[in-house]
Design a protein around this motif. Structure first.
Motif, mmCIF file in Angstrom:
data_model
loop_
_atom_site.group_PDB
_atom_site.id
_atom_site.type_symbol
_atom_site.label_atom_id
_atom_site.label_comp_id
_atom_site.label_asym_id
_atom_site.label_seq_id
_atom_site.Cartn_x
_atom_site.Cartn_y
_atom_site.Cartn_z
ATOM 1 N N ARG A 64 0.861 -1.178 0.000
ATOM 2 C CA ARG A 64 0.000 0.000 0.000
ATOM 3 C C ARG A 64 0.898 1.230 0.000
ATOM 4 O O ARG A 64 1.744 1.370 0.873
ATOM 5 C CB ARG A 64 -0.915 -0.007 1.221
ATOM 6 C CG ARG A 64 -1.967 -1.079 1.172
ATOM 7 C CD ARG A 64 -2.781 -1.111 2.469
ATOM 8 N NE ARG A 64 -3.803 -2.128 2.429
ATOM 9 C CZ ARG A 64 -3.606 -3.403 2.777
ATOM 10 N NH1 ARG A 64 -2.427 -3.797 3.201
ATOM 11 N NH2 ARG A 64 -4.591 -4.275 2.694
ATOM 12 N N ARG A 101 -4.722 -8.145 -7.695
ATOM 13 C CA ARG A 101 -5.573 -6.980 -7.459
ATOM 14 C C ARG A 101 -4.684 -5.745 -7.454
ATOM 15 O O ARG A 101 -3.589 -5.763 -6.894
ATOM 16 C CB ARG A 101 -6.292 -7.121 -6.122
ATOM 17 C CG ARG A 101 -7.232 -5.973 -5.840
ATOM 18 C CD ARG A 101 -8.007 -6.190 -4.570
ATOM 19 N NE ARG A 101 -8.872 -5.046 -4.368
ATOM 20 C CZ ARG A 101 -9.496 -4.783 -3.259
ATOM 21 N NH1 ARG A 101 -9.376 -5.588 -2.233
ATOM 22 N NH2 ARG A 101 -10.252 -3.721 -3.147
ATOM 23 N N SER A 102 -5.170 -4.674 -8.060
ATOM 24 C CA SER A 102 -4.409 -3.423 -8.013
ATOM 25 C C SER A 102 -5.352 -2.241 -8.164
ATOM 26 O O SER A 102 -6.384 -2.335 -8.811
ATOM 27 C CB SER A 102 -3.336 -3.386 -9.108
ATOM 28 O OG SER A 102 -3.923 -3.373 -10.385
ATOM 29 N N THR A 103 -4.981 -1.138 -7.535
ATOM 30 C CA THR A 103 -5.702 0.126 -7.664
ATOM 31 C C THR A 103 -4.674 1.236 -7.802
ATOM 32 O O THR A 103 -3.544 1.113 -7.333
ATOM 33 C CB THR A 103 -6.599 0.414 -6.440
ATOM 34 O OG1 THR A 103 -5.776 0.481 -5.261
ATOM 35 C CG2 THR A 103 -7.664 -0.654 -6.258
ATOM 36 N N GLY A 104 -5.045 2.310 -8.439
ATOM 37 C CA GLY A 104 -4.185 3.480 -8.504
ATOM 38 C C GLY A 104 -3.369 3.628 -9.767
ATOM 39 O O GLY A 104 -2.728 4.640 -9.980
ATOM 40 N N ASN A 108 -1.594 4.042 -4.364
ATOM 41 C CA ASN A 108 -1.818 2.800 -5.085
ATOM 42 C C ASN A 108 -1.739 1.611 -4.136
ATOM 43 O O ASN A 108 -1.186 1.717 -3.042
ATOM 44 C CB ASN A 108 -0.830 2.645 -6.250
ATOM 45 C CG ASN A 108 0.607 2.673 -5.787
ATOM 46 O OD1 ASN A 108 1.161 1.646 -5.416
ATOM 47 N ND2 ASN A 108 1.227 3.857 -5.808
ATOM 48 N N ARG A 109 -2.310 0.491 -4.593
ATOM 49 C CA ARG A 109 -2.266 -0.755 -3.822
ATOM 50 C C ARG A 109 -2.140 -1.907 -4.812
ATOM 51 O O ARG A 109 -2.819 -1.937 -5.826
ATOM 52 C CB ARG A 109 -3.521 -0.919 -2.993
ATOM 53 C CG ARG A 109 -3.518 -2.206 -2.176
ATOM 54 C CD ARG A 109 -4.656 -2.264 -1.222
ATOM 55 N NE ARG A 109 -5.864 -2.622 -1.945
ATOM 56 C CZ ARG A 109 -7.028 -2.812 -1.359
ATOM 57 N NH1 ARG A 109 -7.147 -2.630 -0.062
ATOM 58 N NH2 ARG A 109 -8.074 -3.153 -2.061
#
Length: 189
Positions: A78, A123-126, A159-160
């Motif tokens: 994270r 899984r990813s975000t950002g 981001n993660r």
């Protein structure tokens, strides 16, 4: 900045003896967590860069001369450093030897017999460019030295990223039966 999280209690059994369940070693070998990663991540404002890993993993039993493998469980980075430009990071992974009893020569599985492959992000975000260290099993690396597990090379903002690596342990001939325990360490910087 360097944050290290250790996975303890990775257990396997040589010589085909029954294995010790994962929960039997979980309380004796808890995973450490960085101070910046409280248990209630969704409820608190986060800052900085942190990593979390599973607490304990049992790989069961394997006869001498065979290999045993399985998923380690989700590893998550994270990054709450905000608009740092670029917001990049690298995760390295290492392993200790796996030992039982007094850790003599016939009670040790060297870390040169422990392999790792990250696989892709689950899984990813950002956003940004995410680069798995070992996208497939064909790129598995031996953990006798620090290896890149995953990295983010471009992108800005929070981001993660999560991945579920696979660990392979080759049980050598000449080791005695027992519960072998070692440590896999992921570090992010």
């Amino acid at each position: 900045m360097r944050i290290t999280v250790i996975l303890l209690g990775v257990t396997l059994v040589a010589a085909g003896l029954s294995h010790r369940p994962a929960d039997a070693v979980a309380t004796a070998y808890p995973a450490s967590r960085p101070a910046a990663a409280p248990a209630f991540l969704g409820m608190l404002q986060q800052t900085g860069l942190n990593i979390t890993v599973p607490g304990t993993r049992s790989y069961g039993a394997a006869p001498v001369g065979a290999s045993i493998s399985g998923p380690l469980g989700p590893v998550t980075v994270r990054d709450f450093r905000g608009p740092v430009n670029p917001n990049s990071w690298v995760v390295t992974v290492t392993s200790t030897a796996y030992t039982t009893g007094a850790a003599g020569p016939s009670q040790t599985i060297a870390n040169s017999r422990v392999s790792y492959w990250s696989g892709p992000a689950t899984r990813s975000t950002g956003g940004g460019t995410l680069v798995p260290g070992q996208p497939t099993s064909a790129q598995a690396v031996v953990l006798s030295a620090p290896r890149i597990a995953f990295r983010k090379t471009t992108g800005n903002g929070n981001n993660r990223v999560t991945w579920n690596p696979t660990v392979i342990i080759a049980v050598p001939t000449g080791v005695t039966g027992g519960t072998y325990t070692g440590r896999i360490t992921h570090s992010v910087a």
